[in-house]
Design a protein around this motif. Structure first.
Motif, short mmCIF file in Angstrom:
data_model
loop_
_atom_site.label_atom_id
_atom_site.label_comp_id
_atom_site.label_asym_id
_atom_site.label_seq_id
_atom_site.Cartn_x
_atom_site.Cartn_y
_atom_site.Cartn_z
N PRO A 17 0.81 -1.24 0.00
CA PRO A 17 0.00 0.00 0.00
C PRO A 17 0.84 1.28 0.00
O PRO A 17 0.32 2.36 -0.29
N ARG A 18 2.12 1.18 0.29
CA ARG A 18 2.98 2.37 0.26
C ARG A 18 3.24 2.86 -1.16
O ARG A 18 3.72 3.97 -1.36
N THR A 20 3.15 4.54 -4.50
CA THR A 20 2.39 5.64 -5.11
C THR A 20 1.95 5.22 -6.51
O THR A 20 2.52 4.30 -7.11
N LEU A 61 -1.78 7.27 -3.52
CA LEU A 61 -1.48 5.86 -3.26
C LEU A 61 -2.21 5.03 -4.32
O LEU A 61 -3.41 5.19 -4.52
N VAL A 63 -3.23 1.99 -4.39
CA VAL A 63 -4.36 1.18 -3.92
C VAL A 63 -5.67 1.98 -3.86
O VAL A 63 -6.75 1.40 -3.93
#
Lengths: 170, 329
Positions: A17-18, A20, A61, A63
């Motif tokens: 999830p980090r 970008t 992000l 996600v």
């Protein structure tokens, strides 16, 4: 985790999830059209369109954009590879020097033309005023493009290219 | 960036029970996470909640969902017509790319752009309570002249929140126990005192769901003015939001709020008190502005903000009153 980029679905598997949106495009999918400049939302080199609206992909992000339609500079040309009127105008006016910011400038200006067409104001637009692409002032173009820096200083030619594309579309 | 767990909330209830840190536009939070200043363990994505619309409210106001983007709010025809100061303030801030992503709720909760807060090699009481403040004796051109303390002189950077405070906006929130409350925009942020790391009154896990704009008196005139180091895409050195109602030559209501000068969007109560019932007059405007800045204190590089704020307030009032814009240009 899937992303829809320039009309194509891409599977990113189990994405950290980090990541970008910018890094997902470049590092995970190898789509190098979108450029990384400052990586902090200050330069605009990473500008892409999400559901037709321009954003800085370095501050997004990936996600959070599952299911969104993402357009990069590679998605601005017609299906047969014909450059858009804006891309033609950039070439005609030599609206770049090194070219590093150009992908972001093009995505940003593509969005600008749509925003003006929809009547969306900038801070310079008087309250209640009607906007028209054919009468878009250079000050309006400069204000609306202020999120895209050009270290080579090709601004004068960028403004001329955007104005030509605006007149052509009006 | 530190690893974190990501959850996407489908309902407001999911969101407030799902964790105590939220992400909306992320334009400030993601940047702070890259710098290692924000280190959430779990982030609840609130962008898919049904909070992205602007509705008519009882009595003639508007109710804004907290997930309405800054650009959607600025472009809304009702906002342009009834609350032009808010549209102008929003469009004065950031860039189109950032406004397309940034949310109404998140704009209120963005953090200071103090260089020493961002630079983890420097001391900052906001980032590391008790470590000291390198801005006090540092390069403090952008820092506060009102409401600061010997522990922190950082400013709140928002343009939108300045207009919201002038408009008497109220935030609606939902806590993790399901309860709701209303918080006046002016009461959201706290002055630093000796706890500059406590920036607002919201509890962990308390979500801003809506912002209410009350109706304004007929004939209210709106002005937003912003002084900054470049023509676009720069934070305010000083900004002023004015909502002015006059009856002939008499001021019946004056609301003034300032940005760029204090740790919070600053409602200029002293100026307002000096204006209420007074005549529309340049000297009245100047004296009201001077009253507001009476306790202002510079820290060297930012001393210029005191006369700048004084002139900008007086000039914005003159513009709102229909006099010409004055001599601040």
């Amino acid at each position: 985790m899937k992303l829809q980029i320039d009309g194509q679905d891409h599977d990113l598997g189990d994405l950290d999830p980090r990541t970008t949106l910018l890094d997902a495009l470049r590092e995970r999918l190898g789509l190098m059209g979108t450029k990384k400049g400052c990586d902090h939302g200050q330069c605009g080199a990473c500008t892409v369109l999400v559901n037709g609206r321009r954003i800085n992909s370095c501050l997004a992000l990936a996600v959070m954009h599952e299911g969104d339609a993402i357009t990069t500079v590679a998605g601005l040309e017609a299906d047969d590879g014909t450059p858009s009127a804006l891309q033609e105008a950039f070439m005609e006016h030599d609206a770049f020097q090194c070219g590093y910011c150009t992908a972001g400038q093009l995505c940003s200006a593509t969005s600008l033309l749509r925003e003006v067409k929809r009547g969306e104001p900038s801070v310079l637009t008087p309250m209640g005023a009607e906007l028209s692409l054919s009468e878009l002032s250079d000050d309006e173009i400069r204000e609306r493009m202020s999120g895209n820096l050009c270290r080579c200083g090709a601004y004068a030619n960028i403004v001329a290219a955007v104005r030509q594309a605006a007149e052509a579309e009006s | 960036m530190r690893p974190f767990e990501y959850v996407r909330a489908a309902t407001v209830e999911d969101a407030v029970t799902g964790g105590d840190r939220f992400i909306a536009g992320g334009t400030n939070l993601v940047d702070l996470m890259k710098h290692g200043i924000e280190r959430p363990e779990r982030l609840v994505d609130v962008t898919r909640l049904e909070l992205a619309s602007i509705e008519e409210a009882d009595g003639g106001g508007l109710r804004i969902g907290s997930q309405v983007t800054n650009s959607a709010l600025a472009n809304d025809a009702r906002v342009r017509e009834r609350y032009p100061v808010l549209s102008k303030a929003l469009l004065s801030g950031a860039t189109q790319q950032l406004r397309n992503k940034a949310s109404t709720g998140g704009n209120f909760l963005q953090r200071t752009r103090c260089y020493y807060f961002y630079d983890t090699a420097r001391r900052c009481n906001k980032r590391e309570p008790g470590s000291g403040c390198d801005a006090l004796d540092g390069f403090n051109r952008i820092h506060a002249i009102l409401g600061a303390s010997e522990h922190c002189i950082a400013t709140h950077p928002s343009d939108m929140a300045v207009a919201m405070v002038a408009l008497d906006a109220e935030l609606l929130t939902r806590k993790s126990d399901g309860s709701t409350r209303r918080v006046k925009a002016e009461a959201l942020h706290q002055l630093p005192g000796d706890t500059p790391h406590h920036e607002h009154v919201l509890e962990p896990g308390e979500l801003i769901t809506h912002v209410d704009l009350p109706p304004l008196p007929d004939g209210a005139r709106h002005v937003y003015r912003k002084a900054r180091d470049r023509a676009s895409y720069a934070f305010a050195l000083v900004s002023v939001a004015v909502v002015l109602v006059t009856d002939g030559d008499a001021i019946t209501e004056a609301r003034v709020a300032l940005g760029g000068v204090a740790p919070k969007p600053w409602r200029a109560h002293r100026a307002e008190a000096a204006l209420k019932g007074a005549r529309v007059d340049r000297d009245v405007f100047r004296r009201a502005a001077e009253a507001e800045l009476e306790d202002a204190r510079g820290h060297g590089d930012n001393d210029f903000k005191i006369p700048l704020a004084t002139r900008l307030i007086a000039s914005a009032l003159a513009e709102a009153a229909g006099l010409d814009a004055g001599d601040d240009r």
